[in-house]
Write an enzyme that holds these catalytic residues in place. Structure first.
Site, mmCIF file in Angstrom:
data_model
loop_
_atom_site.group_PDB
_atom_site.id
_atom_site.type_symbol
_atom_site.label_atom_id
_atom_site.label_comp_id
_atom_site.label_asym_id
_atom_site.label_seq_id
_atom_site.Cartn_x
_atom_site.Cartn_y
_atom_site.Cartn_z
ATOM 1 N N SER A 73 66.149 -28.661 81.491
ATOM 2 C CA SER A 73 65.146 -28.674 82.449
ATOM 3 C C SER A 73 63.877 -27.802 81.542
ATOM 4 C CB SER A 73 65.497 -27.747 83.480
ATOM 5 O OG SER A 73 65.829 -26.587 83.121
ATOM 6 N N GLU A 84 40.075 4.168 104.953
ATOM 7 C CA GLU A 84 39.328 4.792 105.787
ATOM 8 C C GLU A 84 38.808 6.295 105.133
ATOM 9 O OE1 GLU A 84 41.973 2.425 108.799
ATOM 10 O OE2 GLU A 84 42.017 3.117 106.565
ATOM 11 N N GLY A 136 67.293 -21.553 91.783
ATOM 12 C CA GLY A 136 68.076 -23.019 91.584
ATOM 13 C C GLY A 136 67.996 -23.471 93.072
ATOM 14 N N LEU A 147 70.308 -21.876 96.117
ATOM 15 C CA LEU A 147 69.934 -20.643 96.814
ATOM 16 C C LEU A 147 68.499 -21.019 97.769
ATOM 17 C CD1 LEU A 147 70.052 -17.618 97.441
ATOM 18 C CD2 LEU A 147 68.793 -17.136 95.409
#
Length: 345
Positions: free
Chosen positions: A176, A62, A277, A280
């Site tokens: 992975s 604003e 992971g 968690l």
């Protein structure tokens, strides 16, 4: 004050709110302050100025818009969030609008904060016409992480994982890298940069030695880096890459999620990216503390036990966690599913 018979039409107001939402998104998504945009209209509904909040310590939207006009008396201010009513690093926007002689204020969603809220009432007391709820759904979507953090007094929690189509996060031998392709991995870096902090458990730190930085296509560090937060009691090794993180390192020394989120909120962290992971991530899900899920799916099949999420303590279908798909993105050969708890639908 302007004659109410000669003021911006509803069509002009809605168009101005869409513009305010557009420019609000230019502001930083991280930090304690929300993304806010403001458009000033004259009695004919024509835009005379606009402004947005550029981050902590800078003028609010604003005030930014008001600074761009010589005479703001009689104007209509269209704002994405209720003008604030408190003094922090800057003064109250409600008072700034009153002092400027603005005749009408239109805002999308109310400010839920105990300190900053109440701006609409302050404006009405001063004789300013106030309207709320214009494009409220769109504003709620833009401000969803910030509003959630304010309403619950904790960071907005995003849980991310990448998996194959059959839900595996790693092969049987533990490998992975990489389940997803380059486009998906780059999207992860962009999402890291859109959060105040990034969370992992000590198990991930010890097993993978991640850097947890946010990087660009060329490997360069992005301007904003999330603070790495390590959940768990074991210390981070002295030679871990996290010790060299440009944003520092926060070791909690415990794994109490409610306590951790309160501590992080007290440090000004409003958006937390959980990337650490299955253990968690599953803990956050089981505790009902996840506000958004980012699930990357690669067109691969692995089978085996290495699932992306551990047990959630759910034994029957009626207890399954219901989600709604908020958005789907195609990233090369991969998909990104953005989901939120169904109770928010």
């Amino acid at each position: 004050m302007t004659d109410t018979a000669h003021r911006a039409s509803d069509t002009a107001i809605e168009a101005a709110m869409r513009r305010a939402l557009e420019i609000a998104a230019r502001g930083p998504a991280v930090g304690e302050n929300p993304q806010v945009g403001c458009v000033l209209l004259d009695a004919r509904g024509e835009q005379v100025a606009e402004g947005w909040h550029r981050g902590t310590g800078t003028p609010h939207a604003e005030v930014d818009a008001l600074s761009r006009v010589v005479d703001s008396s009689g104007l209509t201010a269209v704002v994405t969030l209720e003008p604030c009513n408190h003094t922090g690093r800057t003064g109250p926007c409600a008072d700034a609008l009153i002092a400027a002689g603005v005749a009408r204020v239109v805002y999308a969603v109310a400010d839920p904060g105990e300190l900053a809220g109440g701006g609409a009432e302050r404006l009405r007391e001063a004789g300013v016409e106030v309207t709320h709820g214009v494009l409220a759904d769109e504003a709620e979507d833009l401000l969803h992480p910030w509003l959630t953090s304010v309403r619950f007094g904790r960071p907005f929690v995003t849980v991310k994982w990448a998996s194959t189509l059959d839900g595996r996060a790693a092969a049987a031998d533990g490998t992975s890298q990489w389940i997803t392709g380059a486009a998906a991995r780059q999207r992860v870096h962009e999402q890291r940069a859109a959060h105040d902090a990034i969370a992992v458990g000590t198990g991930t730190v010890l097993a993978d030695d991640p850097s947890l930085t946010a990087r660009g296509d060329g490997g360069e560090l992005l301007p904003h880096q999330p603070v790495p937060v390590v959940f768990g009691e074991r210390p981070v090794p002295a030679d871990a890459r996290l010790r060299q993180h440009p944003a520092g390192l926060l070791e909690l020394g415990h794994r109490d999620l409610d306590r951790a989120l309160a501590e992080l909120h007290g440090r000004g962290i409003r958006r937390l990216y959980v990337e650490g992971g299955p253990t968690l991530a599953s803990a956050f899900i089981q505790a009902g503390l996840v506000d958004e899920y980012l699930v990357y799916l690669a067109p691969l099949l692995l089978g085996g036990p290495k699932t992306a999420i551990d047990s959630l303590g759910i034994e029957t279908m009626r207890d399954a966690r219901a989600l709604r798909i908020h958005r789907i993105e195609t990233l090369g050969d991969d998909l990104l599913l953005v989901a939120r708890p169904a109770k928010e639908a």
